[in-house]
Design an enzyme around this catalytic site. Structure first.
Site, short mmCIF file in Angstrom:
data_model
loop_
_atom_site.label_atom_id
_atom_site.label_comp_id
_atom_site.label_asym_id
_atom_site.label_seq_id
_atom_site.Cartn_x
_atom_site.Cartn_y
_atom_site.Cartn_z
N GLU A 1 -13.21 17.56 5.11
CA GLU A 1 -13.93 16.45 5.75
C GLU A 1 -14.16 16.80 7.21
O GLU A 1 -13.63 17.80 7.72
CB GLU A 1 -13.12 15.15 5.62
CG GLU A 1 -13.05 14.66 4.18
CD GLU A 1 -12.13 13.47 3.99
OE1 GLU A 1 -11.66 12.90 4.97
OE2 GLU A 1 -11.87 13.13 2.82
N LYS B 1 0.53 -9.44 -0.80
CA LYS B 1 -0.38 -10.59 -0.73
C LYS B 1 -1.24 -10.67 -1.98
O LYS B 1 -1.55 -11.74 -2.48
CB LYS B 1 -1.24 -10.40 0.53
CG LYS B 1 -2.17 -11.52 0.83
CD LYS B 1 -2.61 -11.54 2.28
CE LYS B 1 -3.52 -10.44 2.71
NZ LYS B 1 -4.30 -10.79 3.92
N ARG C 1 -9.38 9.03 14.53
CA ARG C 1 -8.61 9.59 13.41
C ARG C 1 -9.43 10.60 12.61
O ARG C 1 -10.61 10.38 12.31
CB ARG C 1 -8.21 8.45 12.48
CG ARG C 1 -7.43 8.85 11.26
CD ARG C 1 -7.19 7.64 10.38
NE ARG C 1 -8.42 7.16 9.82
CZ ARG C 1 -8.83 7.44 8.57
NH1 ARG C 1 -8.10 8.16 7.78
NH2 ARG C 1 -9.97 6.97 8.13
N ARG D 1 -15.70 11.73 13.12
CA ARG D 1 -16.37 10.48 12.73
C ARG D 1 -16.97 9.70 13.89
O ARG D 1 -18.00 9.05 13.73
CB ARG D 1 -15.38 9.58 12.03
CG ARG D 1 -15.13 10.03 10.65
CD ARG D 1 -14.37 9.02 9.87
NE ARG D 1 -14.05 9.65 8.60
CZ ARG D 1 -13.15 9.21 7.77
NH1 ARG D 1 -12.47 8.14 8.05
NH2 ARG D 1 -12.93 9.84 6.64
N HIS E 1 -13.74 0.63 9.33
CA HIS E 1 -13.00 1.36 8.30
C HIS E 1 -11.51 1.45 8.58
O HIS E 1 -10.70 1.28 7.67
CB HIS E 1 -13.59 2.76 8.21
CG HIS E 1 -13.02 3.62 7.13
ND1 HIS E 1 -13.06 3.26 5.80
CD2 HIS E 1 -12.42 4.84 7.17
CE1 HIS E 1 -12.50 4.22 5.06
NE2 HIS E 1 -12.08 5.18 5.87
N HIS F 1 -16.51 4.00 9.66
CA HIS F 1 -16.83 5.11 8.77
C HIS F 1 -18.33 5.28 8.79
O HIS F 1 -19.08 4.31 8.64
CB HIS F 1 -16.35 4.79 7.34
CG HIS F 1 -16.32 6.00 6.46
ND1 HIS F 1 -17.48 6.63 6.05
CD2 HIS F 1 -15.30 6.72 5.94
CE1 HIS F 1 -17.15 7.67 5.29
NE2 HIS F 1 -15.84 7.75 5.23
N GLY G 1 0.86 -1.18 0.00
CA GLY G 1 0.00 0.00 0.00
C GLY G 1 0.90 1.24 0.00
O GLY G 1 2.10 1.15 -0.26
N ALA H 1 2.22 3.08 2.36
CA ALA H 1 3.37 3.10 3.27
C ALA H 1 4.52 2.28 2.71
O ALA H 1 5.66 2.75 2.60
CB ALA H 1 2.96 2.57 4.65
C1 SIN Z 1 -13.46 9.01 2.86
O1 SIN Z 1 -13.27 9.33 1.70
O2 SIN Z 1 -14.47 9.32 3.46
C2 SIN Z 1 -12.43 8.19 3.56
C3 SIN Z 1 -11.20 8.96 3.80
C4 SIN Z 1 -10.49 8.47 5.02
O3 SIN Z 1 -10.97 7.58 5.71
O4 SIN Z 1 -9.42 9.02 5.31
#
Ligand code: SIN
Length: 531
Positions: free
Chosen positions: A115, A37, A383, A287, A348, A240, A16, A18
């Site tokens: 966001e 994987k 987060r 969130r 999430h 999420h 990914g 990282a």
């Molecule tokens: C989203 O697009 O809502 C997810 C982004 C995130 O979890 O950082």
């Protein structure tokens, strides 16, 4: 079936953001083995819609980004780690651009998004396909590099440690990682490495409903736990708030960036219920608050979902700026400019993980953990959206910076070959399938958004029984990925429950009916296997 030995300077487990950022930033003199994987591009990065949070616009600052991160993090943010990561944001954005990833909102280009919990627009993105672009470009770059060997369809089974293989390398009681056993095509390879980097991502598959890929089975966290490393704050599992509610597309994320552009949440009686939970920030509250509000509305009204109304954005904006969401929902017959989208919270992000510094250093020499598999304390107890791609990329860069140019020679390492003993092929897949669904159901029903001691204790008893059966299968069956993943995810589920039981308070993403207060001083939860 034959075993073999491979030597490499750096072994990176996971492809990914990282892992890729680390691989691409290491000096070209080092030989790198990148184990994935799944076929690349892959991982949670690939699915990330919203973007990468970085304080680079004129109306933003590191201080403001830090404040927002701390406010969301429920008093548990490690400020030093947060400053380290946030202040490296501009460097990461420039580095990504040099590899060919140019995000909207970055220096002089387009408009960034916003966001929940961010007080200004700072989410750099590529429409709602940010992660896909990053994964595709970085995967391609890594395939072109002469010093990076990519091994796809390969699965890291266990870490190889000095305490088990070469006790003479244990220094002042600090163990050393010397590589890993890797399963590929039914063979277990012994990979010996001067430095090993865990970048295997999170563990969303531990819950029945998740926005994650099937491959998110907490492999690195479970491996590190078995090797005796401390695993911290695993009770903070982020749900999420908005995944699509639809029987055929259960794991489909509806990006928070839509709420950033004014989409509103409605219960099935048509009420904009966030007014009752966070009247100031409404749909852009952090969130944990939005997910709990949805959970509470669903329980209050006896419904299995709520609605996200983005109709005000209109067909053109939705199609151009949110192609991923638009294609996804129209493919199941929902027209997002004409009707609200049915949504439900889903697992999430694994906020906890392997205790690590921002350059990935762990309590074991020769072993780093970066990205979602690690826990630096940057996210605290909750987060902020889009802070994870920032953390993954910055940790990749910092790990590469701090891995010494001259590593211990893997030629001087040795480890026992994997022994298959009298293991037999797994003939009854039902054993694995049943345990998978039992585990995911118990985690969803008993260890979800709102928890109680009674449910957590019951979950632990059930998981202990499953773990016993899975361990028996592990020792008697030939290794196959499904069984190894199940073993890992069961370990992670158990750690989540144990961490949740240990936290005698509610904080951030952990809400307990039995301990609703937040206690001072804030503390990390540490779970460690005594070897
Ligand atoms: C989203 O697009 O809502 C997810 C982004 C995130 O979890 O950082």
């Amino acid at each position: 079936m034959s075993n073999g030995v491979i030597e490499t300077d750096v072994l990176i487990l996971g492809a990914g953001m990282a892992g890729l950022t680390c691989a691409l930033s290491l000096p070209s003199e080092l030989e790198i083995l990148l184990v994935s994987k799944m076929p690349m591009p892959t991982g949670s990065t690939y699915l990330a819609q919203g973007g990468l949070a970085a304080a680079i616009s004129e109306d933003d600052s590191f201080k403001l980004h830090l404040e927002d991160t701390i406010n969301a993090g429920g008093g548990l943010v490690n400020e030093e780690a947060a400053i380290d990561i946030i202040s490296a944001g501009p460097r990461l954005v420039r580095q990504l651009s040099s590899w060919g990833v140019n995000l909207e909102g970055s220096f002089g280009k387009g408009k960034s998004g916003i966001e929940g919990g961010h007080s200004v627009r700072r989410v750099l993105h590529h429409k709602d396909r940010t992660g896909r672009l990053i994964s595709e470009v970085l995967s391609e770059c890594s395939l072109e590099r002469g010093n990076i060997t990519v091994m796809e369809g390969a699965f890291a089974v266990n870490l190889l440690t000095a305490s088990r293989e070469m006790p003479e390398l244990v220094e002042n009681a600090v163990d050393r990682c010397i590589g890993a056993h890797i399963l590929q095509n039914g063979t277990i390879l012994t990979v010996l490495a001067g430095e090993t980097v865990i970048a295997t991502g999170g563990s969303g598959k531990v819950y029945r409903y998740t926005s994650n890929q099937d491959s998110s089975t907490g492999d690195g966290i479970a491996m590190a736990y078995r090797a005796g490393l401390p695993i911290i704050n695993m009770e903070f599992y982020q749900f999420h708030p908005t995944c699509l509610f639809h029987p055929d597309k259960r794991n489909f994320l509806i990006t928070e960036a839509l709420r950033g552009e004014g989409a509103v949440l409605l219960n099935l009686e048509g009420e904009r219920f966030m007014e009752n939970y966070d009247p100031q920030r409404m749909e852009l509250a952090p969130r944990d608050i939005v997910a709990r509000a949805i959970d509470s509305e669903m329980k209050r009204l006896g419904n299995d979902h709520v609605l996200l109304d983005a109709t005000h954005l209109g067909r053109e904006k939705l199609t151009i700026s949110f192609p991923e969401v638009t294609n996804g929902v129209t493919s199941v017959g929902i027209i997002p400019w004409e009707e609200p989208i049915p949504v439900v919270p889903a697992a999430h992000y694994t906020v906890g993980g392997i205790d690590a510094q921002t350059d990935g250093k762990t309590a074991m020499n020769g072993l780093r953990a970066i990205g979602e598999a690690s826990c630096t304390g940057f996210h605290g107890a909750n987060r902020l959206g889009s802070n994870s791609l920032l953390e993954a990329g910055v940790m990749g860069l910092k790990a590469a910076d701090s891995i010494p140019g001259t590593l211990m020679d893997p030629d001087s390492f040795h480890a026992r070959d994997w022994s298959f003993g009298r293991a037999e092929p797994l003939m009854e897949n039902v054993l694995v399938d049943y345990a998978w669904s039992a585990l995911r159901n118990v985690m969803w029903d008993y260890v979800g958004i709102v928890r109680s001691d009674r449910r957590l204790h019951r979950a632990l008893r059930i998981i202990d029984v499953l773990a016993g059966e899975i361990e028996a299968d592990y020792w008697t069956m030939l290794p196959v990925i499904g069984l190894l993943e199940l073993r890992n995810i069961c370990t992670v589920g158990r750690i989540i429950v144990k961490s949740a039981l240990r936290r005698r308070e509610s904080r951030g993403l952990h809400f307990s009916l039995d301990c609703p207060e937040t206690k001072q001083p804030p503390r990390d939860t540490v779970i460690k296997l005594m070897l």
